[in-house]
Scaffold this motif. Sequence first.
Motif, PDB file in Angstrom:
ATOM      1  N   THR B  19      -7.006 -12.115  -1.898  1.00  0.00           N
ATOM      2  CA  THR B  19      -6.274 -10.868  -1.652  1.00  0.00           C
ATOM      3  C   THR B  19      -5.432 -10.963  -0.378  1.00  0.00           C
ATOM      4  OG1 THR B  19      -8.244  -9.973  -0.558  1.00  0.00           O
ATOM      5  CG2 THR B  19      -7.929  -9.377  -2.856  1.00  0.00           C
ATOM      6  N   ASN B  20      -5.929 -11.652   0.620  1.00  0.00           N
ATOM      7  CA  ASN B  20      -5.145 -11.797   1.852  1.00  0.00           C
ATOM      8  C   ASN B  20      -3.966 -12.742   1.662  1.00  0.00           C
ATOM      9  OD1 ASN B  20      -6.281 -10.211   4.241  1.00  0.00           O
ATOM     10  ND2 ASN B  20      -8.119 -10.987   3.231  1.00  0.00           N
ATOM     11  N   HIS B  41      -9.376  -5.433  -6.579  1.00  0.00           N
ATOM     12  CA  HIS B  41      -8.656  -4.142  -6.556  1.00  0.00           C
ATOM     13  C   HIS B  41      -9.247  -3.179  -5.524  1.00  0.00           C
ATOM     14  CE1 HIS B  41     -11.982  -3.530  -9.323  1.00  0.00           C
ATOM     15  NE2 HIS B  41     -11.873  -2.247  -9.117  1.00  0.00           N
ATOM     16  N   LEU B  42     -10.486  -3.418  -5.113  1.00  0.00           N
ATOM     17  CA  LEU B  42     -11.093  -2.539  -4.106  1.00  0.00           C
ATOM     18  C   LEU B  42     -10.387  -2.699  -2.769  1.00  0.00           C
ATOM     19  CD1 LEU B  42     -14.868  -3.115  -4.951  1.00  0.00           C
ATOM     20  CD2 LEU B  42     -13.335  -1.310  -5.778  1.00  0.00           C
ATOM     21  N   PHE B  43      -9.805  -3.896  -2.534  1.00  0.00           N
ATOM     22  CA  PHE B  43      -9.090  -4.153  -1.277  1.00  0.00           C
ATOM     23  C   PHE B  43      -7.585  -3.948  -1.437  1.00  0.00           C
ATOM     24  CE2 PHE B  43     -13.051  -6.420  -1.293  1.00  0.00           C
ATOM     25  CZ  PHE B  43     -13.592  -6.037  -0.084  1.00  0.00           C
ATOM     26  N   THR B 125       0.020  -2.967  -5.579  1.00  0.00           N
ATOM     27  CA  THR B 125      -0.989  -2.817  -4.534  1.00  0.00           C
ATOM     28  C   THR B 125      -0.423  -2.021  -3.353  1.00  0.00           C
ATOM     29  OG1 THR B 125      -0.314  -4.750  -3.268  1.00  0.00           O
ATOM     30  CG2 THR B 125      -1.765  -5.136  -5.141  1.00  0.00           C
ATOM     31  N   ILE B 126      -1.300  -1.722  -2.384  1.00  0.00           N
ATOM     32  CA  ILE B 126      -0.822  -1.014  -1.188  1.00  0.00           C
ATOM     33  C   ILE B 126       0.206  -1.848  -0.416  1.00  0.00           C
ATOM     34  CG2 ILE B 126      -2.563   0.703  -0.509  1.00  0.00           C
ATOM     35  CD1 ILE B 126      -3.951  -1.617   1.043  1.00  0.00           C
ATOM     36  N   THR B 127       0.203  -3.158  -0.656  1.00  0.00           N
ATOM     37  CA  THR B 127       1.187  -3.992   0.034  1.00  0.00           C
ATOM     38  C   THR B 127       2.443  -4.167  -0.821  1.00  0.00           C
ATOM     39  OG1 THR B 127       0.017  -5.902  -0.863  1.00  0.00           O
ATOM     40  CG2 THR B 127      -0.505  -5.286   1.391  1.00  0.00           C
ATOM     41  N   ASN B 253     -10.769  -3.059   4.327  1.00  0.00           N
ATOM     42  CA  ASN B 253      -9.418  -3.458   4.717  1.00  0.00           C
ATOM     43  C   ASN B 253      -9.049  -4.834   4.200  1.00  0.00           C
ATOM     44  OD1 ASN B 253      -8.691  -1.279   6.652  1.00  0.00           O
ATOM     45  ND2 ASN B 253     -10.500  -2.064   7.726  1.00  0.00           N
ATOM     46  N   LEU B 254      -7.755  -5.057   4.077  1.00  0.00           N
ATOM     47  CA  LEU B 254      -7.240  -6.406   3.966  1.00  0.00           C
ATOM     48  C   LEU B 254      -7.140  -6.874   5.411  1.00  0.00           C
ATOM     49  CD1 LEU B 254      -4.365  -5.945   1.402  1.00  0.00           C
ATOM     50  CD2 LEU B 254      -6.278  -7.528   1.165  1.00  0.00           C
TER      51      LEU B 254
END
Lengths: 123, 280
Positions: B19-20, B41-43, B125-127, B253-254
């Motif tokens: 994810t990172n 998906h939790l992150f 994603t949030i990013t 958090n990521l």
Amino acid sequence: MLAVCAKQPGLDSTVEERFGRAEYFVLFDEEKNMPQSIENKAKFESGGAGGTAVRLLNENGVDVVLVPELGPKAMDAIKAFEITAYRYTEQKSVREIIEDYKNGKLSKIDTSTTASKHGMYKA
Amino acid sequence: MKIAILSGKGGTGKTTVATNLLSVSDSGVLIDTDVEEPNSHLFLKPQIQKTEAIKKRYPIVDESLCDLCGACGDFCRFNAILPAKKSVLVFKELCHDCGGCQMVCPNDAIRYKERSIGMVYSGHTITGHEMHYGELTVGEISGVPIIERLREITMDDDLVLIDCPPGTACSTVAAIDSADFAILVAEPTPFGVSDMKMVVELLRDLGIAMGVVVNKDGLGDKDIYQYCESEDIQILGRIPFKKEYARKYAGGNLISQVDDEYKSIIEGILKQVMSQKEVV
Ligand code: SF4
Ligand code: SF4
């Protein structure tokens, strides 16, 4: 024809703790008083061993089977092949379990004794 | 480039690395193929824009046509269909949808019905990255069709990060099938090394180039470095064991979004991997 799940061939073998993956089935013809052992080919199956073991028993003319446990699929198959299942709970020889059965010490089962197994792919 | 992120067992930080990596990439897409326990998906907290049910077929038998000949049961390698005394039993969870029983039935008594075995969720994603993750319905045996669908969706994308199921089961094999490169995430503990060896063997069998990311570096011993050296496996990066990382992670958090040092380590790993492109 009666069948018992066994670790080895013969009446002196210890009974198995599993049905579908039992090593052998000792078949016993009550009229002829004659034992015969067959290897359980279904034990190598990665899934669905129970149902296939029941099919094997049916091919050998079995109508009563003595088992330690029965999963839900095996139970469905037992019913569909009109075989009657009795459950043993002790680790004895096949001979002794057959005696227990004859003396009415084993109870008949018609529902599965274990929860459905899933996640077999995890290993 | 399709990059698989794997580990010998669960809990080594595979999802954290995947994810990172996504969050520091320019235009990467992530697929979470750990369909039994998806958690990327939790992150990444995607907004789901599309859901798709993944279907599989299983046989149903028309009893008025079936004469219990037994051919279907003889044919099925998966013990999913069982002709009995008065009817044919079907164990639909065991069925692999191969279509064979219908072909061998002399009485044309077999039809197929569809059922859903899980879902694929797609979103951003949030990013702002695209992601897709699969979820296998509890009680289902094989998530492979879901994994194949995830791969199909992202077939034409340039950079795909594949968060794989842990271990070396068939679902892992399905997930890495089209990968160009594999990142193995491992911890520097003796167990970490022995779990890792099996994945290394699998990747070598499949001919997929690989590198290792050591997570929680500084914890445990040096076995992993000796192993990588003796096997000639390159170390792509080391993520040190730090309490603040654990705390940031636990907060959902990521870590690379909230920690610059961590971010530069992840960027370093991505750069290393991308430089493999010429090699593969
Ligand atoms: S092959 Fe067809 S006819 Fe034969 S048992 Fe199966 S469903 Fe019935
Ligand atoms: S479709 Fe294939 S796996 Fe499914 S029951 Fe028929 S033969 Fe078996």
